[in-house]
Design a protein around this motif. Sequence first.
Motif, PDB file in Angstrom:
ATOM      1  N   GLY A 126     -18.529  -0.767 -10.272  1.00 31.61           N
ATOM      2  CA  GLY A 126     -18.926  -1.285  -8.970  1.00 31.61           C
ATOM      3  C   GLY A 126     -17.781  -1.625  -8.039  1.00 31.61           C
ATOM      4  O   GLY A 126     -17.987  -2.268  -7.009  1.00 31.61           O
ATOM      5  N   VAL A 127     -16.558  -1.201  -8.371  1.00 24.31           N
ATOM      6  CA  VAL A 127     -15.402  -1.447  -7.511  1.00 24.31           C
ATOM      7  C   VAL A 127     -14.753  -0.121  -7.171  1.00 24.31           C
ATOM      8  O   VAL A 127     -14.360   0.640  -8.057  1.00 24.31           O
ATOM      9  N   LEU A 128     -14.650   0.162  -5.870  1.00 28.63           N
ATOM     10  CA  LEU A 128     -13.951   1.344  -5.382  1.00 28.63           C
ATOM     11  C   LEU A 128     -12.488   0.958  -5.209  1.00 28.63           C
ATOM     12  O   LEU A 128     -12.188  -0.009  -4.511  1.00 28.63           O
ATOM     13  N   THR A 129     -11.585   1.693  -5.853  1.00 28.84           N
ATOM     14  CA  THR A 129     -10.157   1.412  -5.755  1.00 28.84           C
ATOM     15  C   THR A 129      -9.466   2.595  -5.106  1.00 28.84           C
ATOM     16  O   THR A 129      -9.606   3.728  -5.569  1.00 28.84           O
ATOM     17  N   ILE A 130      -8.720   2.326  -4.039  1.00 21.12           N
ATOM     18  CA  ILE A 130      -7.990   3.359  -3.308  1.00 21.12           C
ATOM     19  C   ILE A 130      -6.518   2.990  -3.372  1.00 21.12           C
ATOM     20  O   ILE A 130      -6.135   1.892  -2.946  1.00 21.12           O
ATOM     21  N   VAL A 131      -5.701   3.876  -3.914  1.00 22.28           N
ATOM     22  CA  VAL A 131      -4.257   3.650  -4.007  1.00 22.28           C
ATOM     23  C   VAL A 131      -3.576   4.567  -3.002  1.00 22.28           C
ATOM     24  O   VAL A 131      -3.748   5.788  -3.053  1.00 22.28           O
ATOM     25  N   ILE A 132      -2.821   3.952  -2.092  1.00 25.37           N
ATOM     26  CA  ILE A 132      -2.140   4.700  -1.032  1.00 25.37           C
ATOM     27  C   ILE A 132      -0.641   4.502  -1.213  1.00 25.37           C
ATOM     28  O   ILE A 132      -0.128   3.399  -0.999  1.00 25.37           O
ATOM     29  N   PRO A 133       0.078   5.555  -1.638  1.00 27.24           N
ATOM     30  CA  PRO A 133       1.520   5.409  -1.833  1.00 27.24           C
ATOM     31  C   PRO A 133       2.248   5.190  -0.509  1.00 27.24           C
ATOM     32  O   PRO A 133       1.762   5.599   0.553  1.00 27.24           O
ATOM     33  N   LYS A 134       3.388   4.537  -0.591  1.00 28.08           N
ATOM     34  CA  LYS A 134       4.233   4.367   0.593  1.00 28.08           C
ATOM     35  C   LYS A 134       5.143   5.594   0.717  1.00 28.08           C
ATOM     36  O   LYS A 134       5.467   6.243  -0.275  1.00 28.08           O
ATOM     37  N   LYS A 135       5.544   5.886   1.941  1.00 33.29           N
ATOM     38  CA  LYS A 135       6.465   6.989   2.168  1.00 33.29           C
ATOM     39  C   LYS A 135       7.826   6.625   1.592  1.00 33.29           C
ATOM     40  O   LYS A 135       8.197   5.452   1.537  1.00 33.29           O
ATOM     41  N   GLU A 136       8.566   7.635   1.176  1.00 30.98           N
ATOM     42  CA  GLU A 136       9.878   7.412   0.556  1.00 30.98           C
ATOM     43  C   GLU A 136      10.824   6.658   1.485  1.00 30.98           C
ATOM     44  O   GLU A 136      11.546   5.774   1.066  1.00 30.98           O
ATOM     45  N   GLU A 137      10.809   6.994   2.748  1.00 24.29           N
ATOM     46  CA  GLU A 137      11.730   6.351   3.690  1.00 24.29           C
ATOM     47  C   GLU A 137      11.370   4.887   3.943  1.00 24.29           C
ATOM     48  O   GLU A 137      12.128   4.149   4.533  1.00 24.29           O
TER      49      GLU A 137
END
Length: 148
Positions: A126-137
């Motif tokens: 029941g939990v939607l998890t979205i992982v958004i990486p940071k840009k290298e710079e």
Amino acid sequence: MQMIKRDNGPTRGITPFSALFDDALWDPFGFFGSPLMRHRQLPAMNIAETAKDLTVSVNVPGYEAKDVTVDVHNNVLSIAGHAQEQKEQNDQEWVCRESSYGEFTRQVRLPDYADGSRAACKVKNGVLTIVIPKKEEAAKKTLKVEEE
């Protein structure tokens, strides 16, 4: 990061002045906060940040993966879902009904350092998890201070 819109009822402040705008004053019979007037119930959202990524968690109990859509466009994360109304059975009458149904949309403007093109998402328990990486710079860099 900026929440674009969340419309799940009035907010309450903690200052004495804000008490003037309490629901009881403007809506003494609770009509505008009643289920008859609520168009939708928006799921709760949590956002956490680490050195490497952003994690967005959205409570979507009762939703399956096919019921939820996640898009990232122009640095805006859009989460939409649709749940069917549970119908009453002929021999059943609702005593208490707090489950929400219908459609919802949540949008969050992502910071410039978020790389939405590499985002990944899953729904579990029941939990939607979205992982958004940071840009290298965007990685934090400590500079060495030199003396001349």
